[in-house]
Each structure stands twice: as structure tokens, then as C-alpha cells.
Design a protein around this motif. Structure first.
Motif, mmCIF file in Angstrom:
data_model
loop_
_atom_site.group_PDB
_atom_site.id
_atom_site.type_symbol
_atom_site.label_atom_id
_atom_site.label_comp_id
_atom_site.label_asym_id
_atom_site.label_seq_id
_atom_site.Cartn_x
_atom_site.Cartn_y
_atom_site.Cartn_z
ATOM 1 N N UNK A 376 30.316 -15.738 -39.441
ATOM 2 C CA UNK A 376 29.882 -14.584 -38.645
ATOM 3 C C UNK A 376 28.519 -14.085 -39.109
ATOM 4 N N UNK A 377 28.178 -14.336 -40.370
ATOM 5 C CA UNK A 377 26.847 -13.921 -40.826
ATOM 6 C C UNK A 377 25.801 -15.002 -40.606
ATOM 7 N N UNK A 423 23.684 -1.943 -45.579
ATOM 8 C CA UNK A 423 24.616 -2.011 -44.446
ATOM 9 C C UNK A 423 24.373 -0.858 -43.480
ATOM 10 N N UNK A 426 21.420 -1.506 -41.318
ATOM 11 C CA UNK A 426 21.742 -2.466 -40.255
ATOM 12 C C UNK A 426 22.413 -1.774 -39.084
ATOM 13 N N UNK A 427 23.246 -0.790 -39.400
ATOM 14 C CA UNK A 427 23.925 -0.077 -38.325
ATOM 15 C C UNK A 427 23.027 0.989 -37.709
ATOM 16 N N UNK A 428 22.294 1.713 -38.567
ATOM 17 C CA UNK A 428 21.495 2.836 -38.081
ATOM 18 C C UNK A 428 20.379 2.367 -37.147
ATOM 19 N N UNK A 430 20.411 0.118 -35.117
ATOM 20 C CA UNK A 430 20.963 -0.161 -33.788
ATOM 21 C C UNK A 430 21.028 1.108 -32.946
ATOM 22 N N UNK A 431 21.096 2.243 -33.641
ATOM 23 C CA UNK A 431 21.130 3.506 -32.899
ATOM 24 C C UNK A 431 19.760 3.808 -32.330
ATOM 25 N N UNK A 434 18.369 -1.242 -29.972
ATOM 26 C CA UNK A 434 19.462 -2.207 -29.930
ATOM 27 C C UNK A 434 19.027 -3.641 -30.157
ATOM 28 N N UNK A 435 17.724 -3.923 -30.038
ATOM 29 C CA UNK A 435 17.312 -5.326 -30.100
ATOM 30 C C UNK A 435 16.846 -5.752 -31.487
ATOM 31 N N UNK A 559 29.673 -4.596 -55.069
ATOM 32 C CA UNK A 559 31.026 -4.580 -54.522
ATOM 33 C C UNK A 559 31.893 -5.635 -55.197
ATOM 34 N N UNK A 582 33.802 3.501 -52.937
ATOM 35 C CA UNK A 582 34.310 2.770 -51.768
ATOM 36 C C UNK A 582 35.705 2.223 -52.042
ATOM 37 N N UNK A 620 20.510 11.651 -39.604
ATOM 38 C CA UNK A 620 21.801 10.975 -39.464
ATOM 39 C C UNK A 620 21.967 9.921 -40.558
ATOM 40 N N UNK A 624 24.583 9.996 -43.841
ATOM 41 C CA UNK A 624 25.553 8.918 -44.087
ATOM 42 C C UNK A 624 25.394 8.393 -45.511
ATOM 43 N N UNK B 142 35.892 -1.850 -47.168
ATOM 44 C CA UNK B 142 34.808 -0.865 -46.972
ATOM 45 C C UNK B 142 33.475 -1.525 -46.598
ATOM 46 N N UNK B 147 27.594 -4.179 -37.299
ATOM 47 C CA UNK B 147 27.045 -2.876 -36.943
ATOM 48 C C UNK B 147 27.417 -2.511 -35.500
ATOM 49 N N UNK B 324 20.544 -5.149 -25.713
ATOM 50 C CA UNK B 324 19.159 -5.373 -25.300
ATOM 51 C C UNK B 324 19.101 -6.253 -24.049
#
Lengths: 645, 645
Positions: A376-377, A423, A426-428, A430-431, A434-435, A559, A582, A620, A624, B142, B147, B324
């Protein structure tokens, strides 16, 4: 204990095994069914599609205006206009109307002098067939629209309907029975995760293989999960082989262990053709025939299962609909480091791919076939042939792409030290956009600096302490990246300390407590900022590495260190507060350190990097970060240093 | 007739129109719904997916064997083996089992001397954690698995389940209402094709746009078809805008004609933002807002409809799920000939693409936006910017690919004379090899010879008569292709003659009958073998082209000639028997001629060409050829000539 082991038949190469598979089952093609065209998207034509009607089926006006017989207009000019009489020698038409009897040209409304309803003048002649869509311009009745074997896509639907084809003969979708086996398996809908005991494994392969069936145009049923019991599995397969399945996939038990029953099941009920293919992952796969049905034994490790399916079951399902095998899109990539590979087996190496300075650079993901995240990565797969011992760093190699090149090109490659906030980025991001994607590899702070030097990433995460002056990163940049201009941007301030089990049972208070060899410690890899910090602290405290039990064992991320503590493997490890929190572990703070991003000037000004810098400055994102624990965002996004070169 | 015409608002460029669209609707994101992971394939995560559990969730044996504490094995050697006692200081494990308490290494069964059930010897020590899959090796609880904005694919399902995530928050699929309008439209399920009258058009756009909605992750409803009536359409849109649709697409009536109601409907119910975009096809498109719903006016010509949707509605639907816009795969192609384009509008030129001598060569398809086959036959689209007057033959340009490069590379490019059996080859070759495609362009026999000369195709179809000796093609090859070795292979012998209406009402018996100027004739284009045949016949008969009415009008294929006869546009045309027979017309034979394939030696030996030659020699192919009428296959597949060069 086990005495009966299922030795492999002769191992086959992928090509040999494919040949055996297709020699056996090439003529297994599904039955033909007739469908309404509107329900036939993504299906494959079993017969050629021949147009039943022309399109247009009449000469049609291609403009709004007046239809005439062109010969009537010959001679018209400014001095001698010709008068047209609507509904007599001329006829009003809109685009798409059938041309009235006797007419063969349309004059656009803009070119008419409209005197009154009964009189319209023109001042120029027109050619025959001007502004007329002639009958059959698009499609001629009896024309081949699509040959057999054509896969109907959205555009095809339009051509079929326009050609008067309302029903098509297509191949039925093959139907696959998936049979998950394994006494250790628990299904997601039967259990909540807090009920899982050591040894229990969440069953996910049947869902993934079901998805792959669909991706290859097939349908699937999932058999209830079976325990590792020869008779139970045998009876299930015997029954299934008499049903209307085009293929059966037994998942698990395909290896050579005492509890591996796929081989005896297929052998005893029918014929086994291949057991063991010289590929990695996926070696312990097999196939044979029970009654007339192809039966696969698919290994239970998730990546092995996927490779085995995609190499063998998938192409066979496509062939059942007379579709060719999928041809993955490829690109030439440069490996970031030498790749070793075992002679005698073809390897499917999962890699991340980054586009840096216009070059595609691949970095190898872990090889474990049990690790679904290595797929998946992954952005691509490098196939290393069986007769190769690996790939040198200088070679360019073909990688099969798992996502489009445009997406890879929109990815920011971050290499270096690991931090949990990566991480979040990577998520932020996208906010915000999106591309844009983030791909981060954890090779330690020094590894990140070296990747910058080699031009293998867009930025590096680093927290390299200079013991001389207590600064972070700057002296290392000056030393190793003197030849280029870079920006040093703070990402976070973070607490480093000892991660210890919940409740701190061994009452660890400081690094000095590690001297006592009764405590098991886990280290980070050489070149990581955390290891440099530890070595600095040990030196200051006058402690020798030899005094610490486990100094030589290392992990690559905070981790992983925290997991080592959680699992009871060790009593303590050095890492960040967020990692301890965590996994609900305790934490003994040692220092607060600076974690920065090192960004070459030539990337700093790109849109994607600017978007990243923008997103880490949002409230934001910082909220987080704070909520992870052990972080301070006072300096986040600030320029710490900018080199001149 | 029409007086009220809807003039366009200011025409906008694609970029301007997109900006207006996204300024208005960027924040239209669908609601979030929670789905079981197994039902979430192809959906988009609205929140990041954080692993709930580690995988594995315990230290697990990675091999079948015996689990020990490594320290117990230290010192073992051949001379001094150490004895393990199962169930005491060692424990049998299979791959995947949880490591028993106190153990940290697995010894493979192959490395054990099994004395008896109670005694097992080892002759070498093992390292801690050998053959153990450590807790969290794949996934750490965790950890960010994906994302937000990640589109869940088949592999993702495996990672989510393995990480203990059984439900995900995803964006709802947007829902679109498609409203087909147009009094001329007939729906396929309401009519049989023999009931169609001139002026009736089969409605296909709603099916195609529905398919495009699905291709962009949306669902759709189709409104019952509406006549061209302002009030009816207005009332339907007014109602729809209060329902739970995320988008409304009105198909048809988006132009500036008197019967075009999309504009007054949107303007009167809400606000119109854009009418008219400087692109071709697709110029007469519009969008606005009714209540809070984006409403598009989509042109009725099928290619215009698709372009308008894909440029505007599609990207907006993706954005509603925070995806996108699609980035089409591109490739550099060399146009086979100069392409002219109109200044001031961006053109979407549909092209065929062939891979010849390692170069991608594009040839332009007809531009008519009413012709869906210009898209279904296209391999790519060249976008010519608004400020360009076209592309010279020397330039390389980017083409957006409509099918994978691997499929284009498996395509045999046939350029030259048109014959109906070329369609049969395209279908027949699929019966032999599903992965080989045929792409044929009809530019006449001489055009084919020139394409061979330029290296723009793999083979050419030709039937060029040499009046001197009655041979076909050989003298032309000698003259024009003297610099390369080519093979001349017969495809068919075929009857050429006059195609005349059913029953031959004008009693045409020979070419001489055409002298009478009362007969309307349709010619083939200069350079076509059929035209050369006609000219030869006229010369022999002493007839001047001026004596033939329509000599200067031409068509490019036999089928177009036949359609001209069928539609009553002309009384006769020269063409092949099969074309007459396909459209149930009468035929007056003139000659039997040789239709050959000219194949350069360097392509002759390739697998794909050999497969083609094999497939034309099958009985099945030849039977199908014979059944078309007017063909003889005695020489099919035979080598007629082979040049030396």
C-alpha cells in the motif's frame, strides 16, 4: 509434532508455470450472455458489433437556417440577389432536422436578408451539401463498430446505441469461490479487536482476493472460513467443484508445513500441476484441477497472496473473457541504493518512487511478504529476474507503476529522521490541496542529509545535535551540504526521553539507570539523531556503550522502539514522547530538541513545497501536533537558518 | 421560424470558465457516510485512517520449527550439541503461531536433529529474534495508514482490515440528475429501429453521460426525456433543484437556436455564470446555479457533450469527493500530416496513434462533433491551444492517450485503400490473439504507398492497376518504394462495378451509360485505386471526365459511395460488390481486381504481422469474406511479389 511434510514438486519458473496453466485451461472461456447495451459497460464483446442503422440515418441540417436546392442559388450576388420563398423553394430548418425533399444545402440564418415571412433574399450562391450532415457520416449500417474481444467503455455505449445496437452478446463474468483456511483466523465481523488473543490473526485475504477478482472482471463468493483440517477442506472443495464456479482459490495452507492441506486436498480430489514457483513473494503457490475446475492454492501471507493471484489466477480470469493479460505501465527508475537479490528466484520488490530533479528515484520497501503496507505504500514494483543477483546503484531499471506518473510527480519526497508529525503533514496537506502527496522514508537524520546531497529527495527531517554549541542541524549542513543553498525550517520542538512500560515497573529515572545491565535497552540505528543524542549523553555521563545491554540492537523508528517496549521485548528505549503516548506507555523526559526540515533552495520555491510550508503553519495542524503530546509548535514554520552557497 | 435567438454571453476560455466554476462551487463537498471497509472499495476517505491495532499483534513465528530463548543455544556446536526438550525449554511452532512466553527465536525444522519426541539436538547457536515476525512489523497501532483524500483500492482493503479498521468515513457519492431534451429524440427501449423516421434521432447521450458520472465516482438518475418546450423543461429543473441532487445536467438546447431552452431555463430559475467556451467541440456549453445546485447545459452533439462533461462537470464531481482532477497519460506523437486549427478556440483533436519504427505517429480523425466514432476509434486526443493555428508536420506534440501505450504498441497500422474485409481482419485476429489490434485509415491506394515510404504504417492496402500490363501494385512498388524491401501479399480478389439503387431504376449497364449527363455520379478521391480504375476505363472508352455529372464530387470509402446511392443523392458510384450488398443495393460488375497488402520486410517478420497473415489464411476468415459477396479468396495470403532492395 509434525512428520508428514508436503515437499514441493519441482519448483517452476513463472514462465513455465504460466505455460502449464494456459496449456491446461486456455479454452476455459465463459458462456455468452445477451445484455441490454446500457447494462454492458466494462463487459467484453463475444461477437463483433455490426451497426444495424446508419447515423445519421437521413441527410440532416448541420446549422439553423434555410434548406434549399443549391442549384437554385447559382448566380446569386449582391447586385442580383435571389429570393427564396419559405415552404415553397426553401424550408426553415434547425440543426438536426431532416433535409426536406429536394434540398441539398443549408444557408445559415446569419447569411439571409429576411424581407418578410414570405420573402428571404440571398446574395451569394451555396455549394451542394453545404452545412449538411450526410446520411452515414458517423456510422454506416453494416459497419463493424467493434470487433469481438472489445471491452465496452463509456464512449462505446454511445456508438452502439447510435448504430442501433441495443443488445450485445458478451462473455459472462467468471465466478470464483474463495475459501479462506487457517485455525488462527478471525473474521472482522465476528470479533471486536479487544477480544483478539496472541496468535489470532484478522482475516483480510478473502476481501483482498475478492477485490482482485472484481478488478479482473470476475464475481466471487466467499466460503465460510475453514479450520486447518484436511477432511473439512477436502469436503468443501469437492462440493464446490461440482457447482458453477469457474475457479476456486484456497487461501492458506499452500506451503510445506504439517498443517498445510491445500496440496493433499487438490492431489486427492483431482490433479496437481504445479506446487512452488521460483518467485518471491508467492513461492508456495500451487494449482491443479478438480473435476473440470481450476483450483489454486494461494499462500496466506498477504503480499504473497496478491502476487500469486496477479501472476496466475488474474490472467486466467481475463482469458476466460478473452481479454489479454494486464500490461502494467512502466517507467525507468534509478535505485537510491544497491539492491541485492537472491539468485534463482524472480523477486517482486516493492519500491517508493520519487520524482526529484526530473529523475525518478526508487527506494526499497521492506521485503516481508507478510507486510501488506509494503504494497500500500509502494509506488511501483521492480521485478528482478531469477538470474540476477541484484541491481547496482548505477543501473536504471524498469518499475511497474502502481499509481500514475502524474501522481508520483505531485509527491514530496521526505527522507531522513522519523517523526510522528510527518504522518500529520501527509494528512493535513490533503486538507489544503487534494493533489499533493507526501512520501516519507525513515533512514535517520544523517541518511536524510546524504539523500539531499545525492539529490534523492525534496527535503529531509533532521535533529542533529552539535555537542559543541548545542545547536541543531546547522553545523551538519555547513559540513555536508556546503555546495548548495538550503533552507532550514523548524517543524517542531519535541521531547526525547526514555520510553518505558506503563507504570514504569523498573523505576527508571535517567539514562544512568541503564548502566545496570539487568535492564534490556533497544537502540536506534547508527546515523539517527536519537542515537547521536544517546552517544552524546553517554559520553557526558562517562558511560561506555558496553555497559548497556542491547546497545547493539536497533530499530528504525520511534514507533518500533515503543512497540519493543510494549511487547515486553525490552525495558526501555530512547524516543519521542508522542510514540510513548500513542501506545499508552510511560515516558521519562531527557531533553527538548529541535526537529527541522532541510530544504534545498531549488525545491523551496516550488508550489508543492510552499503548500506544505503553508499547511504546517495552520492552526489546525499545530493543534493536532500538540494533541500528540510532547511537542511544542512555537517555532513551527520559522526559518532557522539559510545557507549562502 | 425563429426570431428569439439566445446570443452567447461573453465566450470564456476553458481556464476562465473553470475558475468561475470552482469559485462558485469549490466548497460543494458531499456529506460523509460511514461504511464497512469491505464495502468501501473505490471510495474516498473523509478522515485519516489510523491503525487501531498492530499487525502482527504479537511476536509470531516466521517459520515452522521450534521456539527457544536464544541465550539457551549459545555455545552449541557440532562437537557439543545442546539438547532441547520440547514443552520444557523449547516449543514446536508453525509459521504464524504466537511465540511462547520466554522464547525469542525460532529454529527451522531443517536444522534440528530430532532424536525422539523428548529430545532434539542443535549444533549451532541462534540469534535473538531469528525467524520471528516482531509485533508491529507491518503496522503499528496509532500509525497513519492512509490520509484523508485517499481513494481506497483493493490493496488498501487489506491494510485497513489488518490494522483493525472495520469501518471508514468516506464521502458520499455525488448524485447527478441527467435531463435529456429534444423533440427529435427516441429512446432505444421505446422504439424498434425500423420505426425510425427521417429526423428521428436515437438518444444515446444520457447513457454516455451516466457512464461518465460513474467514471467520476458519482451516481445518476435519468429524467424522462423532455420535448423542446420551455415551460416543461423549466418546471422539471425547478423541481429537481429542490431534490437531493448534487448536480443537474440538461442535455441539448444549449446552443443559440430558437429551440434552445437551457439558457432561459437556468437564467430564469437562478443564475447563469458561463455560456459558451472557446473550445471545439463543446463550445455551446453553459453552467449556472438553481437554488444551491450547479446546473450544466450540455450540448447535444455526442462528442461535444463528452468534452463539455469531462472538462467541467467531471472535475467538479471529483472535487465533491475531494479528489483531484484526472491527469490523462500523455505521450509525444508525430502528426502524419500538417494539422490546421482555428485561432481563438482550443481544439480537442481526435487522432489514431500507431507505433511504427519505435515512433508514435498520429493521424487525424474527422472533426465532426456529431460523430461519436471519432472518439471510439481514437487512440488519443491532441489539444491544440486557442492561440495556435495548428501543428506542422515536423513538430512533435503531446497527445492524451485514450488507451494504454502497450495496447497501441500491439496495434498493426494499416493505411491505404479501403476494403470491407479489413473490418473482418480486425475481428478475426481477435479470435487468434486477443492482444493484437488493427487500426486502419482510408487514404486511397497511393496514400498507402506514400505512408509506407514515409514509415507511417506497418502495411498498406492497395489495388493499383498498371494499364500497360494489367498487373496490380508491382509497378507502383518498383517506382515508389525502390529503396526498401517489401512483400506484396494478396488479401482478396474482388469485383468492382457500379453501385446503383435497388432494382436499378435507371437501367445502368456500363460505364458508358454515365456519359448521359442526366445520371448523377459520385467519384472516389484522387489517388484511390478505384478512381485510377475509372480514369483508365474512361480513357479506354474515349469518355472525357467532363461528360460525367458529379465526377468532381468524391467520397473516401466504398461504403460512403454506397450510402450516397442509398440516400438518393446520386444514381451511381464505382465501388465493390460487398458495399452494394451490405446496403442491399444493386451492382453492375465491371472488373475483378486484385487487392493486396504491401508490407515492408522489417515489419513482415514481426509477431503481430505474422499473426495477421496466419489469421487471413484460416478457413473461418475466408468463409466470412466469401459471405460478404463479390470476393474470391483463391490467392488470399499468397506472396504475389517480393522486391529485392
Amino acid at each position: 509434532m509434525n512428520s508428514k511434510r508436503n515437499v514441493y514438486l519441482d519448483l517452476k519458473s513463472i514462465e513455465e508455470a504460466k505455460k502449464i496453466l494456459f496449456d491446461q485451461f486456455e479454452n476455459h472461456v465463459t458462456k455468452i450472455e445477451t445484455l441490454d447495451v446500457v447494462n454492458a459497460k466494462e463487459r467484453v464483446l463475444a461477437k463483433p458489433a455490426i451497426a444495424a442503422i446508419s447515423s445519421p440515418n437521413f441527410h440532416a441540417a448541420a446549422m439553423d437556417g434555410i434548406a434549399v436546392n443549391a442549384s437554385f442559388t447559382f448566380g446569386a450576388c449582391e447586385d442580383a440577389p435571389i429570393t427564396l420563398i419559405p415552404d415553397d423553394n426553401a424550408f426553415w430548418v434547425n440543426t438536426g432536422h431532416a433535409m426536406p425533399e429536394g434540398t441539398n444545402a443549408v444557408i445559415m440564418i446569419e447569411h439571409l436578408n429576411i424581407i418578410d415571412k414570405k420573402n428571404v433574399e440571398i446574395e451569394a450562391p451555396v455549394f451542394p451539401w453545404q452545412h449538411v450532415r450526410k446520411m452515414g457520416e458517423d456510422i454506416v449500417a453494416t459497419q463493424l463498430l467493434f470487433p469481438r474481444g472489445h471491452k465496452i467503455n463509456t464512449y462505446s455505449l454511445g456508438a452502439l446505441l447510435a448504430g442501433g445496437i441495443f443488445k450485445v452478446d458478451v462473455y459472462k463474468r467468471p465466478k470464483v469461490l474463495i475459501v479462506p483456511t487457517g485455525s488462527e483466523l478471525k473474521q472482522w465481523h465476528e470479533i471486536s479487536i479487544d477480544q483478539l488473543k496472541p496468535g489470532d490473526v484478522l482475516e483480510s485475504n478473502s476481501t483482498v482476493l475478492g477485490g482482485l477478482c472484481e478488478d479482473h472482471g470476475a464475481q466471487f463468493d466467499c466460503h465460510p472460513m475453514l479450520k486447518d483440517n484436511l477432511e473439512t477442506i477436502k469436503s468443501a472443495i469437492k462440493t464446490a467443484a461440482t457447482q458453477q464456479y469457474d475457479m476456486i482459490c484456497i487461501i492458506g495452507g499452500s506451503s510445506a508445513g504439517s498443517e498445510d492441506f491445500a496440496k493433499p486436498v487438490i492431489s486427492s480430489l483431482g490433479e496437481l500441476y504445479v506446487h512452488g514457483v521460483t518467485m518471491m513473494p508467492g513461492k508456495p503457490m500451487m494449482f491443479g484441477r478438480v473435476s473440470d475446475t481450476p483450483v489454486f492454492g494461494i499462500p496466506g501471507y498477504p503480499v504473497s497472496a496478491i502476487v500469486a493471484f496477479e501472476q496466475f489466477a488474474g490472467p486466467l480470469l481475463l482469458n476466460m473473457q478473452r481479454l489479454p493479460s494486464k500490461q502494467p505501465t512502466e517507467a525507468l527508475v534509478s535505485p537510491a541504493r544497491k539492491i541485492a537479490s537472491k539468485l534463482g528466484q524472480e523477486e517482486f520488490l516493492r519500491v517508493k518512487i520519487g520524482s526529484v530533479d526530473g529523475k525518478l528515484i526508487s527506494s526499497q520497501l521492506p521485503r516481508g511478504s507478510g507486510n501488506i503496507t509494503t504494497l500500500t505504500e509502494a509506488d511501483g514494483i521492480i521485478r528482478i529476474p531469477a538470474n540476477s543477483e541484484g541491481i547496482s546503484q548505477k543501473e536504471q531499471v524498469h518499475a511497474q507503476l502502481l499509481r500514475p506518473l502524474s501522481s508520483i510527480e505531485n509527491t514530496i519526497v521526505i527522507t531522513g529522521s522519523h517523526d510522528n508529525t510527518l504522518d500529520l503533514i501527509a494528512d493535513q496537506i490533503k486538507a489544503v490541496r487534494g493533489d499533493i502527496n507526501i512520501s516519507s522514508s525513515h533512514v535517520g537524520s544523517m541518511g536524510g542529509i546524504m539523500a539531499i546531497k545525492k539529490g534523492a529527495c525534496h527535503m529531509a527531517g533532521a535533529h542533529l545535535l552539535d555537542p559543541e554549541d548545542g545547536t541543531y542541524n546547522i553545523s551538519y549542513i555547513k559540513k555536508y551540504l556546503a555546495d548548495q543553498k538550503v533552507w532550514l525550517i523548524n517543524l517542531v520542538m519535541r521531547d526525547q526521553g526514555l520510553i518505558v512500560p506503563k507504570g514504569n515497573p523498573k523505576q527508571i529515572q535517567s539514562i544512568e539507570d541503564l548502566k545496570d545491565k539487568s535492564l534490556r535497552f533497544i537502540n536506534r540505528q547508527p546515523g539517527s539523531g536519537t542515537r547521536i543524542l544517546l552517544d552524546y549523553k553517554l559520553k557526558t555521563l562517562g558511560i561506555s556503550p558496553d555497559d548497556i545491554l542491547g546497545y547493539e540492537n536497533d530499530e528504525y523508528t520511534h514507533m518500533s522502539v515503543a512497540v519493543s517496549v510494549l511487547s515486553g521485548r525490552v525495558d526501555a528505549g530512547l524516543g519521542i514522547h508522542a510514540a510513548a503516548r500513542a501506545l499508552d506507555l510511560d515516558f521519562v523526559p531527557i531533553v527538548t530538541e529541535e526537529y527541522d526540515l532541510v530544504i534545498p533552495d531549488r525545491f523551496y520555491h516550488t508550489r508543492k513545497v510552499q503548500v506544505l510550508l503553508e499547511s504546517i503553519q495552520t492552526k489546525e495542524f499545530q493543534d493536532r501536533v500538540i494533541s500528540l503530546g510532547g511537542y511544542d509548535t512555537q517555532k513551527t514554520g520559522k526559518v532557522i537558518y539559510q545557507s549562502d552557497s
